[in-house]
Design an enzyme around this catalytic site. Structure first.
Site, PDB file in Angstrom:
ATOM      1  N   ARG A 221       0.688  -1.073   0.028  1.00 22.14           N
ATOM      2  CA  ARG A 221      -0.051   0.061  -0.021  1.00 22.14           C
ATOM      3  C   ARG A 221       0.678   1.176  -0.339  1.00 22.14           C
ATOM      4  O   ARG A 221       1.989   1.259   0.821  1.00 22.14           O
ATOM      5  CB  ARG A 221      -0.973   0.150   1.338  1.00 22.14           C
ATOM      6  CG  ARG A 221      -2.197  -0.626   1.282  1.00 22.14           C
ATOM      7  CD  ARG A 221      -3.197  -0.474   0.109  1.00 22.14           C
ATOM      8  NE  ARG A 221      -4.187  -1.224   0.213  1.00 22.14           N
ATOM      9  CZ  ARG A 221      -4.654  -2.409  -0.657  1.00 22.14           C
ATOM     10  NH1 ARG A 221      -3.480  -2.852  -1.189  1.00 22.14           N
ATOM     11  NH2 ARG A 221      -5.740  -2.679  -0.496  1.00 22.14           N
ATOM     12  N   ASP A 245       5.383  -0.437  -6.585  1.00 24.25           N
ATOM     13  CA  ASP A 245       4.031  -0.997  -7.254  1.00 24.25           C
ATOM     14  C   ASP A 245       2.974  -0.111  -6.335  1.00 24.25           C
ATOM     15  O   ASP A 245       1.918  -0.022  -7.037  1.00 24.25           O
ATOM     16  CB  ASP A 245       4.139  -2.508  -6.967  1.00 24.25           C
ATOM     17  CG  ASP A 245       2.700  -2.940  -7.808  1.00 24.25           C
ATOM     18  OD1 ASP A 245       2.616  -2.516  -8.980  1.00 24.25           O
ATOM     19  OD2 ASP A 245       1.781  -3.862  -7.304  1.00 24.25           O
ATOM     20  N   GLU A 250      -2.397   7.327  -6.189  1.00 27.93           N
ATOM     21  CA  GLU A 250      -3.024   6.399  -7.348  1.00 27.93           C
ATOM     22  C   GLU A 250      -4.071   6.961  -8.229  1.00 27.93           C
ATOM     23  O   GLU A 250      -5.310   7.082  -7.691  1.00 27.93           O
ATOM     24  CB  GLU A 250      -3.073   5.060  -6.794  1.00 27.93           C
ATOM     25  CG  GLU A 250      -1.624   4.310  -6.121  1.00 27.93           C
ATOM     26  CD  GLU A 250      -1.779   2.952  -5.809  1.00 27.93           C
ATOM     27  OE1 GLU A 250      -3.016   2.185  -5.943  1.00 27.93           O
ATOM     28  OE2 GLU A 250      -0.839   2.537  -5.298  1.00 27.93           O
ATOM     29  N   HIS A 269       0.464  -0.480  -9.504  1.00 27.65           N
ATOM     30  CA  HIS A 269      -0.231  -1.171  -8.535  1.00 27.65           C
ATOM     31  C   HIS A 269      -0.819  -2.480  -9.063  1.00 27.65           C
ATOM     32  O   HIS A 269      -2.023  -2.692  -9.239  1.00 27.65           O
ATOM     33  CB  HIS A 269      -1.329  -0.374  -7.902  1.00 27.65           C
ATOM     34  CG  HIS A 269      -1.584  -0.935  -6.335  1.00 27.65           C
ATOM     35  ND1 HIS A 269      -1.820  -0.162  -5.154  1.00 27.65           N
ATOM     36  CD2 HIS A 269      -1.401  -2.282  -5.921  1.00 27.65           C
ATOM     37  CE1 HIS A 269      -2.009  -0.868  -4.161  1.00 27.65           C
ATOM     38  NE2 HIS A 269      -1.881  -1.882  -4.415  1.00 27.65           N
ATOM     39  N   ALA A 272      -0.657  -7.949  -8.048  1.00 27.00           N
ATOM     40  CA  ALA A 272      -1.373  -9.054  -7.761  1.00 27.00           C
ATOM     41  C   ALA A 272      -2.427  -9.098  -8.688  1.00 27.00           C
ATOM     42  O   ALA A 272      -3.579  -9.933  -8.459  1.00 27.00           O
ATOM     43  CB  ALA A 272      -2.006  -9.061  -6.452  1.00 27.00           C
TER      44      ALA A 272
END
Length: 308
Positions: A221, A245, A250, A269, A272
Site C-alpha cells: 500500500r 508498485d 494512485e 499497482h 497481484a
C-alpha cells in the site's frame, strides 16, 4: 435474509454466489443504495451516509485483501463484522517483489535501454545470494516472500507486531529493533497493510538509517512511505534505488518525479492482478457466504481497531 453484492461478477460467479447463499436473497448492485435498510450483509464498500440507515447490517466483506478503502469511521464505530479477502494475492505479490528486487539488483532498465538501441552492452551486475532482505509486514505476502527470498539464498529479517511463528525468516525482530532492520538490509520491502500505525512509517529518519547501497521496495500500500522523504533520499543518494508498485497517490500523476528518476522502477499497482488472485478472492467470499447464512464463524475477520 438479504445480501447485497457490489462489483463486477460474470454469470458463472453469480451462479456460484447464489448457490453459496442458499435460501438467502442475493441482490447484485453497483452500490448498496436504498436497499441498505433491508440488508443483512454487503460485499463491497458501504458509503458513510448509508451506514446510519443500515439497521439490520451485521456483516461487510471487502473483496480486496486491504480494508483501508472500506473501513470508514462509521464502520469502525459499529458492531458490524468486517471480513476481507486477505491472502488472495499473496503469491503474485511476493513474485512481484522478487521481480523488482532482481530488476534493481541487475539494473534491468539498462539492458532494456540497450535493447531499444540495438546495442550489445555487457556489464558487471549484482546477485541476490548472500544479501539481506528486511520485511516490514509478515502477513500472507510477507511470509510467502520470505520463502522465495530463502530460495534465492538471501538472509531474511522481519518485523511484525504479533508474536507468531514466521517460517523462512532468519531473525524475527521486535518493533524496537526496526532501526536494526533498516541498517542491515540490502533490500527493505514493505508488505504491510496501510493502518494508523503503518501510515508514514518510512520518513526521512528511516531512509537516512538505510545503507546508501540499499533499495526500498513497496508492493502493498502507498502511504506507508512519505513520498517527499523517499524522493529526497533517492535524489541525495541516501539509498540506491526503489521499486514501487504501491504509491501514495494512485494513479501516479504524470508529473510525478518518480516516473523519470533513473534509479526507480514504477509499476501501476499491478503486482497481484492475476486471474488466480480473483479466483482465490471469490473462493473466500463463497466460503464466508455459506458460513454467514449457516450462522458459523466467519473467515478473515478484521480487527477494525488495528486496521487489518
Amino acid at each position: 435474509m438479504r445480501i447485497i453484492i457490489t462489483g463486477d461478477h460474470d454469470e458463472l460467479a453469480r451462479r456460484r454466489i447464489r448457490r453459496a447463499a442458499g435460501a438467502a436473497h442475493v441482490e447484485f448492485a453497483a452500490d448498496p443504495g436504498d436497499g441498505i435498510e433491508l440488508a443483512d450483509a454487503v460485499v463491497g464498500k458501504v458509503p458513510e451516509p448509508l451506514l446510519a440507515k443500515a439497521g439490520r447490517l451485521r456483516w461487510v466483506h471487502s473483496p480486496a485483501a486491504g480494508v483501508d478503502g472500506i473501513l470508514s469511521e462509521g464502520l469502525l464505530a459499529s458492531d458490524v463484522t468486517l471480513t476481507s479477502a486477505t491472502g488472495n494475492g499473496a503469491i503474485p505479490l511476493a513474485e512481484h517483489a522478487m521481480l523488482l528486487l532482481l530488476m534493481l539488483d541487475r539494473d534491468v532498465p539498462r539492458w532494456l535501454r540497450a535493447q531499444s538501441e540495438r546495442r550489445w552492452e555487457r556489464y558487471t551486475h549484482g546477485e541476490l545470494a548472500g544479501k539481506t532482505i528486511g520485511l516490514y509486514g509478515l502477513g500472507h505476502a510477507g511470509l510467502d516472500l520470505a520463502a522465495k527470498a530463502k530460495a534465492f539464498h538471501m538472509r531474511v529479517l522481519g518485523v511484525r507486531r504479533k508474536d507468531a511463528p514466521a517460517p523462512g525468516v532468519d531473525e524475527l525482530l521486535g518493533q524496537d529493533e526496526f532501526p536494526r532492520l533498516l541498517a542491515e538490509s540490502d533490500y527493505v520491502v514493505v508488505t504491510a497493510p496501510l493502518t494508523p500505525v503503518t501510515a508514514g512509517r518510512f520518513g526521512r529518519a528511516e531512509f537516512a538509517a538505510m545503507k546508501p547501497t540499499a533499495c526500498f521496495v513497496c508492493v502493498s500500500r502507498g502511504g506507508i512511505a512519505d513520498d517527499d522523504a523517499l524522493l529526497d533520499a533517492l535524489r541525495r543518494g541516501e539509498i540506491a534505488g526503489a521499486g514501487l508498485d504501491a504509491h501514495g497517490v494512485e494513479p501516479l500523476p504524470p508529473a510525478s518525479p518518480f516516473w523519470s528518476l533513473p534509479n526507480v522502477i514504477v509499476t501501476p499497482h499491478n503486482g497481484a492482478t492475476t486471474r488466480e488472485t480473483a479466483g482465490r478472492g471469490l473462493d473466500i467470499l463463497l466460503d464466508n457466504l455459506g458460513r454467514f447464512v449457516r450462522g458459523e464463524p466467519l473467515r478473515n475477520v478484521v480487527d477494525k481497531a488495528a486496521g487489518y
